[in-house]
Design a protein around this motif. Sequence first.
Motif, mmCIF file in Angstrom:
data_model
loop_
_atom_site.group_PDB
_atom_site.id
_atom_site.type_symbol
_atom_site.label_atom_id
_atom_site.label_comp_id
_atom_site.label_asym_id
_atom_site.label_seq_id
_atom_site.Cartn_x
_atom_site.Cartn_y
_atom_site.Cartn_z
ATOM 1 N N THR A 31 -10.670 2.048 0.761
ATOM 2 C CA THR A 31 -10.317 1.803 -0.641
ATOM 3 C C THR A 31 -10.905 2.882 -1.546
ATOM 4 N N LYS A 34 -8.666 5.834 -2.040
ATOM 5 C CA LYS A 34 -7.327 5.618 -2.597
ATOM 6 C C LYS A 34 -7.321 5.975 -4.086
ATOM 7 N N VAL A 38 -2.449 3.703 -5.610
ATOM 8 C CA VAL A 38 -2.387 3.225 -4.227
ATOM 9 C C VAL A 38 -3.228 1.963 -4.066
ATOM 10 N N ALA A 39 -4.402 1.948 -4.724
ATOM 11 C CA ALA A 39 -5.305 0.800 -4.575
ATOM 12 C C ALA A 39 -4.685 -0.479 -5.122
ATOM 13 N N PHE A 48 -2.296 6.184 3.928
ATOM 14 C CA PHE A 48 -2.071 6.832 2.633
ATOM 15 C C PHE A 48 -2.766 8.183 2.683
#
Lengths: 272, 288
Positions: A31, A34, A38-39, A48
Amino acid sequence: MNSARPLWPQIILLIVIITVCVFPFYWMVTTSLKTQIVALEAPPVWLFEPTLANYFEALFEDGVLQTLINSLIIAICTTILSLILGVPAAFALARFEFRGKKDLWFWFITNRMVSPIVLALPFFLIARNLGLLDKHVTLILIYLTFNLPIVIWIVTDQFRGIPYDLDEAARLEGASQITIMLKICLPLAMPGVAVSAIFSFIFSWNELMYGLILTRTDAKTAPAMAVSFMEGYNLPYGKIMATSTLIVIPVLIFALIASKQLVRGLTMGAVK
Amino acid sequence: MHRQVSRRTIFAFIGPAVIGLSLVGIAPLLYAVWTSLHFYNLTKLKRVEFIGLENYWKVLTDEVFWQAMGRTFFLLGTALPLQIALGLIIALVLHQPGLTLLKTLGRLSLVLPMATTYAVVGLLGQVMFNQKFGVVNQLLGGANINWIGDPNNAFFMIIFWDVWQWTPFVALVLLAGLTMVPVEIEEAARLETKSNWVLLRFVQLPFLVPGLVAVLILRTADTLKLFDMVFTLTRGGPGSSTEFISLMIQRVGFRGFDQGLASAQAVILLIITIVLAQLYIRVFYKEV
């Protein structure tokens, strides 16, 4: 006798244990890599293009670097102070006989169990009256309440394991108690001292409540910083996880180094 | 083995620690007792006045305080049995011979949850249990469960993280106990019985008891102290569904600004803690 039982249930169970323990860290790190877009994808994506932008932003624009330095200064200073105060006390508890020793020892250990909020209330008022809010020294001092008991317990235990004959021999040569402690017992007690230092560092580094209540900006600790990202509606999840990763990595390294002693330290020696 | 040394020498060694811990550990407590006997509100500092035991009376008759206390022990009562049951299973698996590499990996990964910063556990909870883009709902097959906003779900989530973080601790304590069983006794018992249950109950359990009592009392103390993880995850909410005792005192003192009342609550919590600590040390540490 074990050959009768198949190994695969064990293997599956072990893999489940490892996965459950490690997965949150995997999720934290991914995370943190990201972008915000994206998160916030629902459902979450597993593949990703990773970016380090969160780390740069958190460290250099939001001031996480300064809070990490603050946490480091505070954790190191309180650890050193706990050792300076705790090691001689541990030596006395292990080697001398005196009245009230049991009560004293009991009191040292009880401090481990007191909820921090009990001390946080008066400490806040006192620090405010003395102008000590938002100063490193305030946290360094209050962290002694949990670090000193740990140091005293582990090091007393370690000193007791050192044969008394060594002291006796040195004393016949005319050495003082301080010389005996520093020159003879301390080098032999180094494993215990090192473990208690690691514990002291981990507990101080991990602490949130005092940091939240007793600091504002100048002495703000890293956990308090991570929490302050949690205000508002659109939470910067990537940045929060990047900060979390930066906080957690040093403790995990220390914990793995001390992993054999971890249980002993956490139970204050009840289990070896 | 111990030797009589002069009082001055003893004081030189132990005095600094005693003075240091008194200054940071006892002086503030005395100040808390003083505060608890006063009307002391951070927003009305001109009006600090002595009111005797009024704050204590308020706390003792305060339903909200006892609800928070009850909630705290309810958490202990639900999380601890889970931790002990799962911890025992893990310890028994790790204690089996064979699969050395996988077991070493397992033991090392158990260390990670225990060392994790409590506040980070709460933050991780926020991210992983998010209703919309949390991975937990995804792993549950695209469920749409509101974990953080629903009182029961939020409480369950706290139990989950408490179990995640502390089951490894219980497992390692119990594993230490299992390794204390002398090999000859264990092997002799295995010749007598094929049942793992009989082995556990009659051979291994006696060696696990000290660790289990340590776990019981340390988890009790830590649940009374529980703050960081819950504060970052739910702040005690929604409503007061996850407001445990330390969070409640923090709210009254720092968000309600009533330092007098909060201090009285803290003193009562301290008394409960000391009673439990006495018990703890009486049972375990017969040393010194």
